[in-house]
Design a protein around this motif. Structure first.
Motif, PDB file in Angstrom:
ATOM      1  N   GLY A  11      70.185 -55.633  29.512  1.00 48.91           N
ATOM      2  CA  GLY A  11      69.438 -56.272  30.649  1.00 48.91           C
ATOM      3  C   GLY A  11      70.008 -55.837  31.857  1.00 48.91           C
ATOM      4  N   ALA A  12      69.969 -54.621  32.297  1.00 50.92           N
ATOM      5  CA  ALA A  12      70.309 -53.944  33.493  1.00 50.92           C
ATOM      6  C   ALA A  12      69.694 -54.143  34.375  1.00 50.92           C
ATOM      7  CB  ALA A  12      70.512 -52.384  32.977  1.00 50.92           C
ATOM      8  N   THR A  13      68.208 -54.493  34.266  1.00 56.68           N
ATOM      9  CA  THR A  13      67.391 -54.712  35.432  1.00 56.68           C
ATOM     10  C   THR A  13      67.563 -56.076  36.117  1.00 56.68           C
ATOM     11  OG1 THR A  13      65.576 -54.976  33.856  1.00 56.68           O
ATOM     12  CG2 THR A  13      65.889 -52.893  34.702  1.00 56.68           C
ATOM     13  N   SER A  15      69.373 -59.700  37.186  1.00 57.12           N
ATOM     14  CA  SER A  15      70.412 -60.311  38.145  1.00 57.12           C
ATOM     15  C   SER A  15      71.708 -59.937  37.770  1.00 57.12           C
ATOM     16  CB  SER A  15      70.090 -61.689  38.448  1.00 57.12           C
ATOM     17  OG  SER A  15      71.141 -62.266  39.156  1.00 57.12           O
ATOM     18  N   THR A  37      69.637 -50.917  29.424  1.00 56.29           N
ATOM     19  CA  THR A  37      68.152 -51.337  29.002  1.00 56.29           C
ATOM     20  C   THR A  37      67.376 -52.374  29.814  1.00 56.29           C
ATOM     21  OG1 THR A  37      68.980 -53.594  27.955  1.00 56.29           O
ATOM     22  CG2 THR A  37      69.734 -51.625  26.883  1.00 56.29           C
ATOM     23  N   PHE A  39      63.466 -54.431  30.252  1.00 57.55           N
ATOM     24  CA  PHE A  39      62.190 -54.683  29.377  1.00 57.55           C
ATOM     25  C   PHE A  39      60.895 -54.592  29.946  1.00 57.55           C
ATOM     26  CE2 PHE A  39      59.961 -58.350  27.238  1.00 57.55           C
ATOM     27  CZ  PHE A  39      59.733 -57.766  25.890  1.00 57.55           C
ATOM     28  N   SER A  40      60.450 -55.254  31.221  1.00 57.59           N
ATOM     29  CA  SER A  40      59.306 -55.365  31.839  1.00 57.59           C
ATOM     30  C   SER A  40      59.262 -54.253  33.177  1.00 57.59           C
ATOM     31  CB  SER A  40      58.653 -56.796  32.114  1.00 57.59           C
ATOM     32  OG  SER A  40      59.968 -57.436  32.735  1.00 57.59           O
ATOM     33  N   ARG A  41      60.416 -54.260  33.802  1.00 58.93           N
ATOM     34  CA  ARG A  41      60.599 -53.543  34.900  1.00 58.93           C
ATOM     35  C   ARG A  41      60.822 -51.935  34.567  1.00 58.93           C
ATOM     36  NH1 ARG A  41      64.568 -57.652  37.230  1.00 58.93           N
ATOM     37  NH2 ARG A  41      63.477 -59.489  36.364  1.00 58.93           N
ATOM     38  N   VAL A 105      68.229 -62.144  28.726  1.00 59.47           N
ATOM     39  CA  VAL A 105      68.041 -63.496  28.969  1.00 59.47           C
ATOM     40  C   VAL A 105      67.458 -64.107  27.777  1.00 59.47           C
ATOM     41  CG1 VAL A 105      65.806 -63.054  30.213  1.00 59.47           C
ATOM     42  CG2 VAL A 105      67.124 -65.523  30.223  1.00 59.47           C
ATOM     43  N   GLY A 106      67.937 -65.201  27.140  1.00 55.71           N
ATOM     44  CA  GLY A 106      67.357 -65.822  26.101  1.00 55.71           C
ATOM     45  C   GLY A 106      67.808 -65.284  24.813  1.00 55.71           C
ATOM     46  N   ALA A 108      66.152 -63.224  22.922  1.00 50.10           N
ATOM     47  CA  ALA A 108      65.996 -61.826  22.763  1.00 50.10           C
ATOM     48  C   ALA A 108      67.191 -61.191  22.755  1.00 50.10           C
ATOM     49  CB  ALA A 108      65.024 -61.414  23.818  1.00 50.10           C
ATOM     50  N   LYS A 128      74.110 -66.416  27.388  1.00 50.28           N
ATOM     51  CA  LYS A 128      74.703 -67.815  26.905  1.00 50.28           C
ATOM     52  C   LYS A 128      73.966 -68.168  25.529  1.00 50.28           C
ATOM     53  CE  LYS A 128      74.428 -69.469  31.006  1.00 50.28           C
ATOM     54  NZ  LYS A 128      74.363 -70.137  32.260  1.00 50.28           N
ATOM     55  N   ASP A 153      79.631 -65.979  32.331  1.00 49.86           N
ATOM     56  CA  ASP A 153      79.438 -67.587  33.095  1.00 49.86           C
ATOM     57  C   ASP A 153      80.420 -67.939  33.739  1.00 49.86           C
ATOM     58  OD1 ASP A 153      77.399 -69.178  33.646  1.00 49.86           O
ATOM     59  OD2 ASP A 153      77.067 -69.936  31.415  1.00 49.86           O
ATOM     60  N   SER A 211      71.791 -66.990  43.288  1.00 52.65           N
ATOM     61  CA  SER A 211      70.625 -65.982  43.251  1.00 52.65           C
ATOM     62  C   SER A 211      70.628 -65.805  41.761  1.00 52.65           C
ATOM     63  CB  SER A 211      70.559 -65.195  44.223  1.00 52.65           C
ATOM     64  OG  SER A 211      69.842 -64.011  43.589  1.00 52.65           O
ATOM     65  N   MET A 212      69.657 -66.070  41.042  1.00 60.84           N
ATOM     66  CA  MET A 212      69.710 -65.722  39.526  1.00 60.84           C
ATOM     67  C   MET A 212      68.191 -65.483  39.074  1.00 60.84           C
ATOM     68  SD  MET A 212      72.070 -68.933  38.559  1.00 60.84           S
ATOM     69  CE  MET A 212      71.101 -70.172  38.979  1.00 60.84           C
ATOM     70  N   GLY A 213      68.128 -65.158  37.904  1.00 63.85           N
ATOM     71  CA  GLY A 213      66.915 -64.781  37.004  1.00 63.85           C
ATOM     72  C   GLY A 213      66.103 -66.237  37.117  1.00 63.85           C
TER      73      GLY A 213
HETATM   74  P1  NAD Z   1      67.096 -61.840  34.750  1.00 65.35           P
HETATM   75  O1  NAD Z   1      65.612 -62.612  34.251  1.00 65.35           O
HETATM   76  O2  NAD Z   1      67.300 -61.472  36.178  1.00 65.35           O
HETATM   77  O3  NAD Z   1      67.361 -60.614  33.874  1.00 65.35           O
HETATM   78  C1  NAD Z   1      67.215 -60.402  32.352  1.00 65.35           C
HETATM   79  C2  NAD Z   1      67.319 -59.153  31.808  1.00 65.35           C
HETATM   80  O4  NAD Z   1      66.858 -59.241  30.474  1.00 65.35           O
HETATM   81  C3  NAD Z   1      66.465 -58.104  32.409  1.00 65.35           C
HETATM   82  O5  NAD Z   1      66.842 -56.892  32.333  1.00 65.35           O
HETATM   83  C4  NAD Z   1      65.010 -58.092  31.564  1.00 65.35           C
HETATM   84  O6  NAD Z   1      64.602 -56.746  31.462  1.00 65.35           O
HETATM   85  C5  NAD Z   1      65.802 -58.417  30.138  1.00 65.35           C
HETATM   86  N1  NAD Z   1      64.897 -58.830  29.124  1.00 65.35           N
HETATM   87  C6  NAD Z   1      64.142 -59.852  29.313  1.00 65.35           C
HETATM   88  N2  NAD Z   1      63.311 -60.081  28.097  1.00 65.35           N
HETATM   89  C7  NAD Z   1      63.843 -59.397  27.161  1.00 65.35           C
HETATM   90  C8  NAD Z   1      63.442 -59.086  26.008  1.00 65.35           C
HETATM   91  N3  NAD Z   1      62.419 -59.857  25.278  1.00 65.35           N
HETATM   92  N4  NAD Z   1      64.104 -57.955  25.291  1.00 65.35           N
HETATM   93  C9  NAD Z   1      64.710 -57.338  25.958  1.00 65.35           C
HETATM   94  N5  NAD Z   1      65.522 -57.149  27.062  1.00 65.35           N
HETATM   95  C10 NAD Z   1      64.677 -58.503  27.763  1.00 65.35           C
HETATM   96  O7  NAD Z   1      68.189 -63.052  34.451  1.00 65.35           O
HETATM   97  P2  NAD Z   1      69.822 -63.328  34.625  1.00 65.35           P
HETATM   98  O8  NAD Z   1      69.800 -63.953  35.737  1.00 65.35           O
HETATM   99  O9  NAD Z   1      70.368 -61.735  34.862  1.00 65.35           O
HETATM  100  O10 NAD Z   1      70.422 -63.761  33.484  1.00 65.35           O
HETATM  101  C11 NAD Z   1      70.559 -63.021  32.331  1.00 65.35           C
HETATM  102  C12 NAD Z   1      71.562 -63.840  31.225  1.00 65.35           C
HETATM  103  O11 NAD Z   1      72.897 -64.091  32.081  1.00 65.35           O
HETATM  104  C13 NAD Z   1      70.970 -65.223  30.953  1.00 65.35           C
HETATM  105  O12 NAD Z   1      71.508 -65.540  29.742  1.00 65.35           O
HETATM  106  C14 NAD Z   1      71.763 -65.984  31.909  1.00 65.35           C
HETATM  107  O13 NAD Z   1      71.806 -67.267  31.285  1.00 65.35           O
HETATM  108  C15 NAD Z   1      72.915 -65.463  32.249  1.00 65.35           C
HETATM  109  N6  NAD Z   1      73.880 -65.960  33.346  1.00 65.35           N
HETATM  110  C16 NAD Z   1      72.974 -65.693  34.703  1.00 65.35           C
HETATM  111  C17 NAD Z   1      73.742 -65.724  35.791  1.00 65.35           C
HETATM  112  C18 NAD Z   1      73.217 -65.263  37.054  1.00 65.35           C
HETATM  113  O14 NAD Z   1      73.743 -65.924  37.965  1.00 65.35           O
HETATM  114  N7  NAD Z   1      72.153 -64.751  36.952  1.00 65.35           N
HETATM  115  C19 NAD Z   1      74.901 -66.670  35.705  1.00 65.35           C
HETATM  116  C20 NAD Z   1      75.300 -67.161  34.493  1.00 65.35           C
HETATM  117  C21 NAD Z   1      74.743 -66.698  33.221  1.00 65.35           C
END
Ligand code: NAD
Ligand code: MG
Length: 396
Positions: A11-13, A15, A37, A39-41, A105-106, A108, A128, A153, A211-213
């Motif tokens: 999920g490198a792309t 937040s 890794t 996914f869409s970007r 995220v999620g 996946a 999570k 988290d 600032s989050m996904g």
């Molecule tokens: P985001 O939407 O910014 O990034 C999600 C990443 O997952 C992207 O790299 C995307 O390409 C990848 N992805 C999405 N669907 C996918 C799939 N089907 N297969 C493979 N890769 C896939 O989300 P985020 O805010 O970075 O959050 C990521 C995780 O971290 C979540 O579980 C979130 O609950 C947790 N989290 C985030 C924060 C935050 O501040 N952003 C804080 C605490 C926990």
């Protein structure tokens, strides 16, 4: 100096992925990027490969992987591109990777995160949902493989920092009375119930402090994020749901607290920037610079606390009930929530209907015990189907 630790960022792309790469880039002597890794970007993934020059990249499917492979070759990189769930699990479990940031995220993210745990990595857990869905399997795999799990988290990272290292022998044995899980309350904390009916995805995604996904932003607005975090805390710290109390703290400066039987309450404070827990988990038990500025308490001035309002934010109670019911209940809660949040982001349902869908799904399906991964995946599929039926019945 030892060789740099090889880090895979799932999920490198996103937040969290980008914040992780920011911290890693500050410490080239300690960390090297092994795999990235996305996914869409695809364009973003290519740009990240150019900067970090990983051994492997993983794209969503074969067509995207071929396109990215071609581009990276033209860029003069030797990065090898793989695709899909198989590619994700391969880089997560690769013998040459030391650290895995689980930031998909999620649901996946479940299989690759489990693959990292099963192969004994240092796993930095942001995803999570993976733990909420399969907590029993996850924690068993952790014990069996000797993997090290560090919570990203911010709340759980804070709790981890406030606990003594012997906490794994049981919270009672180290004198913990309660875990106090702090919540900002999200963008709708002060909205009257009638205003919640008409809020938009844009409003839900405009979090006051973080600032989050988009998915976690909606979860924060509905308080489901805190519900998922409650379940996450129960697994990580072997707590009963009634040992975890949610406290609204609008400034998001205290990231959570641990209340001990002698009356001491330990808290971890910091600016709301995920690079702090990421740097903590990367370097633990050492400390490294994260790029986050020093906390200015005089500027902040005051710290407020309130009780959560279950009537306006029913998702928190739904999650607490699922934690108490156990078995497949949290996996169903999570899946129904994922379908509902997507429907809300696509403007197919109202914000307040997120909770209605989850409630409906949980009322129709009794949880069963979790013995293996297929039990979790079956519950996930079933809840998605039920949530889809709700959308159909209600003409969405
Ligand atoms: P985001 O939407 O910014 O990034 C999600 C990443 O997952 C992207 O790299 C995307 O390409 C990848 N992805 C999405 N669907 C996918 C799939 N089907 N297969 C493979 N890769 C896939 O989300 P985020 O805010 O970075 O959050 C990521 C995780 O971290 C979540 O579980 C979130 O609950 C947790 N989290 C985030 C924060 C935050 O501040 N952003 C804080 C605490 C926990
Ligand atoms: Mg959090």
């Amino acid at each position: 100096m030892n060789r740099p630790l090889q880090v895979t960022v799932l999920g490198a792309t996103g937040s969290i992925g980008l914040s992780t790469l920011d911290v890693i880039a500050r410490h080239p002597d300690r960390y090297a990027v092994f795999a990235l890794t996305g996914f869409s970007r695809l364009a973003e993934l290519r740009a990240l490969c150019l900067v970090h020059r990983p051994r492997f990249a993983v794209a969503a499917d074969e067509a995207q992987a071929r396109a990215l492979q071609q581009q990276l070759r033209e860029d003069g990189l030797t990065t090898q591109v793989m695709s899909g769930e198989g590619g994700l699990s391969e880089v997560a479990a690769h013998p040459e990777t030391d650290v895995v940031m689980a930031a998909i995220v999620g649901a996946a993210g479940l299989k690759p995160t489990l693959a990292a745990v099963q192969s004994g990595k240092r796993v930095l857990l942001a995803n999570k949902e993976a733990l909420v869905m399969s907590g029993a399997l996850f924690m068993r795999a952790l014990r069996d493989s000797g993997a090290v799990l560090l919570p990203i988290d911010s709340e759980h990272n804070a709790i981890f920092q406030c606990l003594p290292s012997a906490y794994s022998q049981g919270l009672g044995s180290v004198g913990v009375r309660r875990i106090l899980l702090t919540a900002s309350g999200g963008p709708f904390r002060e909205f009257a119930p009638e205003r919640l009916i008409d809020v938009t995805p844009e409003q839900a995604c405009a979090h006051p402090n973080w600032s989050m996904g988009r998915k976690i932003s909606v979860d924060s607005a509905s308080m489901m994020n805190k519900g998922l975090e409650l379940i996450e805390a129960c697994w990580l710290f072997d707590a009963h749901p009634n040992q975890v109390e949610v406290v609204i703290h609008p400034q998001s400066v205290i990231h959570s607290m641990v209340d001990y039987v002698d009356g001491s309450v330990l808290a971890q404070l910091g600016n709301p920037d995920m690079r702090t827990p990421i740097a903590h988990a990367l370097a633990w038990p050492e400390r490294i610079e994260s790029g986050v500025s020093a906390l200015d308490l005089l500027q902040i001035g005051r710290l407020d606390f309130q009780a959560p309002d279950d009537s306006r934010f029913p998702c928190l109670q739904l999650a607490r009930q699922s934690a108490e019911n156990g078995g497949t209940a949290p996996a169903m809660l999570n899946a129904a929530n994922e379908v509902a949040v997507e429907a809300f982001l696509n403007r197919r349902i109202r914000f307040t209907e997120i909770a209605s869908i989850i409630d409906d799904v949980l009322n129709r399906e009794a949880p069963v015990a979790v013995g293996c991964l297929e039990d979790v995946l079956a519950a996930d599929r079933c809840a998605r189907e039920r949530a889809g039926q709700w959308l159909g019945r209600n003409g969405r």
